[in-house]
Design a protein around this motif. Structure first.
Motif, PDB file in Angstrom:
ATOM      1  N   VAL A   4       0.866  -1.173   0.000  1.00 56.55           N
ATOM      2  CA  VAL A   4       0.000   0.000   0.000  1.00 56.55           C
ATOM      3  C   VAL A   4       0.905   1.225   0.000  1.00 56.55           C
ATOM      4  N   THR A   5       0.726   2.091  -1.003  1.00 51.61           N
ATOM      5  CA  THR A   5       1.625   3.241  -1.148  1.00 51.61           C
ATOM      6  C   THR A   5       0.846   4.549  -1.205  1.00 51.61           C
ATOM      7  N   SER A   6       1.105   5.412  -0.238  1.00 50.82           N
ATOM      8  CA  SER A   6       0.522   6.775  -0.189  1.00 50.82           C
ATOM      9  C   SER A   6      -0.967   6.778  -0.499  1.00 50.82           C
ATOM     10  N   LEU A   7      -1.685   5.870   0.123  1.00 57.33           N
ATOM     11  CA  LEU A   7      -3.106   5.676  -0.183  1.00 57.33           C
ATOM     12  C   LEU A   7      -3.977   6.704   0.535  1.00 57.33           C
ATOM     13  N   SER A   8      -4.874   7.339  -0.231  1.00 53.99           N
ATOM     14  CA  SER A   8      -5.814   8.301   0.352  1.00 53.99           C
ATOM     15  C   SER A   8      -7.196   8.088  -0.232  1.00 53.99           C
ATOM     16  N   LYS A   9      -8.213   8.375   0.586  1.00 58.66           N
ATOM     17  CA  LYS A   9      -9.592   8.352   0.103  1.00 58.66           C
ATOM     18  C   LYS A   9     -10.368   9.475   0.782  1.00 58.66           C
ATOM     19  N   GLN A  10     -10.945  10.311  -0.052  1.00 57.76           N
ATOM     20  CA  GLN A  10     -11.766  11.391   0.485  1.00 57.76           C
ATOM     21  C   GLN A  10     -13.229  11.148   0.159  1.00 57.76           C
ATOM     22  N   ASP A  18      -5.790   8.847   4.830  1.00 60.95           N
ATOM     23  CA  ASP A  18      -4.974  10.025   4.556  1.00 60.95           C
ATOM     24  C   ASP A  18      -3.492   9.646   4.452  1.00 60.95           C
ATOM     25  N   ASP A  19      -3.061   9.295   3.249  1.00 58.60           N
ATOM     26  CA  ASP A  19      -1.647   9.032   2.976  1.00 58.60           C
ATOM     27  C   ASP A  19      -1.089   7.872   3.807  1.00 58.60           C
ATOM     28  N   ILE A  20      -1.714   6.711   3.641  1.00 59.66           N
ATOM     29  CA  ILE A  20      -1.286   5.508   4.373  1.00 59.66           C
ATOM     30  C   ILE A  20      -0.352   4.665   3.489  1.00 59.66           C
ATOM     31  N   SER A  21       0.765   4.217   4.069  1.00 59.45           N
ATOM     32  CA  SER A  21       1.678   3.306   3.377  1.00 59.45           C
ATOM     33  C   SER A  21       2.084   2.173   4.315  1.00 59.45           C
ATOM     34  N   PHE A  22       2.075   0.965   3.810  1.00 54.07           N
ATOM     35  CA  PHE A  22       2.625  -0.179   4.546  1.00 54.07           C
ATOM     36  C   PHE A  22       2.672  -1.368   3.603  1.00 54.07           C
ATOM     37  N   SER A  23       3.419  -2.399   3.990  1.00 55.25           N
ATOM     38  CA  SER A  23       3.379  -3.627   3.191  1.00 55.25           C
ATOM     39  C   SER A  23       3.261  -4.820   4.130  1.00 55.25           C
ATOM     40  N   VAL A  24       2.753  -5.913   3.583  1.00 53.09           N
ATOM     41  CA  VAL A  24       2.557  -7.127   4.381  1.00 53.09           C
ATOM     42  C   VAL A  24       3.263  -8.283   3.698  1.00 53.09           C
ATOM     43  N   GLY A  56      -2.736   7.465  -4.578  1.00 51.97           N
ATOM     44  CA  GLY A  56      -1.946   6.316  -4.137  1.00 51.97           C
ATOM     45  C   GLY A  56      -2.364   5.028  -4.824  1.00 51.97           C
ATOM     46  N   GLU A  57      -1.724   3.930  -4.455  1.00 50.96           N
ATOM     47  CA  GLU A  57      -2.064   2.652  -5.094  1.00 50.96           C
ATOM     48  C   GLU A  57      -1.902   1.479  -4.131  1.00 50.96           C
ATOM     49  N   VAL A  58      -2.579   0.385  -4.515  1.00 48.44           N
ATOM     50  CA  VAL A  58      -2.480  -0.860  -3.761  1.00 48.44           C
ATOM     51  C   VAL A  58      -2.062  -1.959  -4.720  1.00 48.44           C
ATOM     52  N   ARG A  59      -1.023  -2.706  -4.345  1.00 47.56           N
ATOM     53  CA  ARG A  59      -0.616  -3.865  -5.135  1.00 47.56           C
ATOM     54  C   ARG A  59      -0.779  -5.118  -4.291  1.00 47.56           C
ATOM     55  N   VAL A  60      -1.418  -6.118  -4.892  1.00 44.79           N
ATOM     56  CA  VAL A  60      -1.548  -7.417  -4.242  1.00 44.79           C
ATOM     57  C   VAL A  60      -0.884  -8.412  -5.172  1.00 44.79           C
ATOM     58  N   LEU A  61       0.057  -9.188  -4.658  1.00 44.07           N
ATOM     59  CA  LEU A  61       0.838 -10.133  -5.472  1.00 44.07           C
ATOM     60  C   LEU A  61       1.455  -9.429  -6.682  1.00 44.07           C
ATOM     61  N   GLY A  62       1.857  -8.182  -6.470  1.00 40.96           N
ATOM     62  CA  GLY A  62       2.526  -7.419  -7.514  1.00 40.96           C
ATOM     63  C   GLY A  62       1.586  -6.760  -8.527  1.00 40.96           C
ATOM     64  N   LYS A  63       0.271  -7.008  -8.364  1.00 41.03           N
ATOM     65  CA  LYS A  63      -0.679  -6.462  -9.353  1.00 41.03           C
ATOM     66  C   LYS A  63      -1.487  -5.316  -8.757  1.00 41.03           C
ATOM     67  N   ASP A  64      -1.743  -4.319  -9.579  1.00 39.87           N
ATOM     68  CA  ASP A  64      -2.534  -3.170  -9.159  1.00 39.87           C
ATOM     69  C   ASP A  64      -4.004  -3.611  -9.004  1.00 39.87           C
ATOM     70  N   VAL A  65      -4.585  -3.370  -7.830  1.00 44.06           N
ATOM     71  CA  VAL A  65      -5.934  -3.906  -7.597  1.00 44.06           C
ATOM     72  C   VAL A  65      -6.991  -3.254  -8.484  1.00 44.06           C
ATOM     73  N   HIS A  66      -6.707  -2.087  -9.051  1.00 47.46           N
ATOM     74  CA  HIS A  66      -7.692  -1.489  -9.946  1.00 47.46           C
ATOM     75  C   HIS A  66      -7.477  -1.862 -11.397  1.00 47.46           C
TER      76      HIS A  66
END
Ligand SMILES: Nc1ncnc2c1ncn2[C@@H]1O[C@H](COP(=O)(O)OP(=O)(O)OP(=O)(O)O)[C@@H](O)[C@H]1O
Ligand SMILES: [Mg+2]
Length: 313
Positions: A4-10, A18-24, A56-66
């Motif tokens: 999860v990189t610089s993820l935001s949702k308004q 608000d600008d959340i980043s982390f990885s699992v 921002g963006e979310v990658r799961v197994l290296g793929k963009d979830v959108h």
């Protein structure tokens, strides 16, 4: 596994995330903790591709979830908040419907249905419409639905909400076992659940990550880490003497036992050793004595209180 990189949702003018980043990492169980409205469910909806991020963006197994939503969905199980949809379906029909939607063959469906019914102990309610189930059973059907296609990533929004103590225990064991070959993100309001199940915890408040650590490390940040609880017959005399030690930062008296009190340590000071020396010097023998590793609820309150939010802003 999840990035999860610089993820935001308004929503309107509200920054829910608000600008959340982390990885699992693979095999990790990550717990989301945070007060009501913190942004936990919204983050999960973004991770599962249910919401589109504002930034921002979310990658799961290296793929963009959108951009690669279909490929990601195959490997993802998601338990949303609340009861399962399609409440008028029987449990077995509902699970079969989900398995079909996941593209499982007839034989696979039969096997997987048997497996998940067993894992969630659903056999007694398989023929019942979902709407007529108790809250806890609805939750268990919801969890079963996430496992039907045996995904490698699970995103579970308050999985043990509404379960009785036996089922809470059962589901926690299940999650621990699943972690052997899956990556799990779960949210919860039960702090002991984080200590029991999670390798790592994110504390979220106001849409931001306030702490990212192991439950053990978080607990060590508590004011109660190294606190000493004593039970002595000469409570007042002993409490006064021990309170005045430089290693003691504070004292709390027990509500239910007039002879028991807890000494809070000065940060970094060896309180237990100092207490033992004082007791030996005075010849006082405590009826009970214990040292605490810390309290997660104390850390949670300090990190998520309004004061803490103001300080970190
Ligand atoms: N669809 C939506 N439209 C408008 N606002 C929303 C929407 N979804 C969430 N929000 C807002 O975003 C914020 C975060 O909500 P979210 O549901 O993510 O919190 P949470 O941490 O899951 O809380 P809880 O512990 O109560 O489940 C809240 O202020 C909420 O009102
Ligand atoms: Mg929520």
């Amino acid at each position: 596994m999840i990035e999860v990189t610089s993820l935001s949702k308004q929503f309107g003018g509200v920054n829910a995330v608000d600008d959340i980043s982390f990885s699992v990492e693979p095999g990790q169980v990550l717990g989301f903790l945070g007060p009501n409205g913190a942004g936990k469910s919204t983050t999960m909806r973004l991770i599962t591709g249910f919401y589109r991020p504002s930034a921002g963006e979310v990658r799961v197994l290296g793929k963009d979830v959108h951009r690669q939503r279909r490929q990601v969905q195959q490997h993802l199980g998601y338990l949303p908040e609340g009861a399962p949809a399609y409440g008028d379906m029987r449990v077995d029909h509902y699970l079969d419907f989900i398995a079909r939607a996941r593209g499982l063959s007839r034989a696979e469906r039969k096997n997987r249905l048997r497996a998940v019914s067993e894992q969630l102990e659903l056999d007694a309610v398989l023929k019942q419409p979902v709407d007529t189930l108790s809250k806890g059973f609805k939750r268990r059907v919801g969890i079963a639905q996430t496992l039907v296609h045996d995904p490698s990533v699970l995103v579970l929004d308050e999985p043990t909400d509404g379960l009785d103590p036996n089922q809470k225990q059962h589901v926690r064991e299940l999650l621990r076992n699943l972690a052997a070959d899956k990556t799990v993100i779960l949210s919860t309001h039960i702090l002991e659940e984080v200590e029991a199940v999670c390798h790592r915890a994110l504390i979220i408040a106001g849409g931001r990550v306030r702490a990212d650590s192991t439950p053990g490390e978080l607990v060590r940040q508590s004011r109660y880490c190294g606190a000493v609880t004593l039970e002595l017959p000469n409570t007042h005399e002993a409490a006064a003497a021990l309170r005045s030690l430089p290693e003691t930062a504070g004292i709390e008296f027990s509500v239910d036992n007039p002879n028991r009190f807890t000494l809070l340590p000065t940060p970094g000071a060896p309180l237990f050793v100092a207490v033992q020396a004082k007791l030996a010097g005075k010849g006082w023998a405590p009826q009970a004595m214990s040292v605490e590793s810390g309290r997660l609820d104390d850390v949670f309150r300090r990190i998520t209180s309004n004061d803490a939010v103001e300080v970190s802003l």
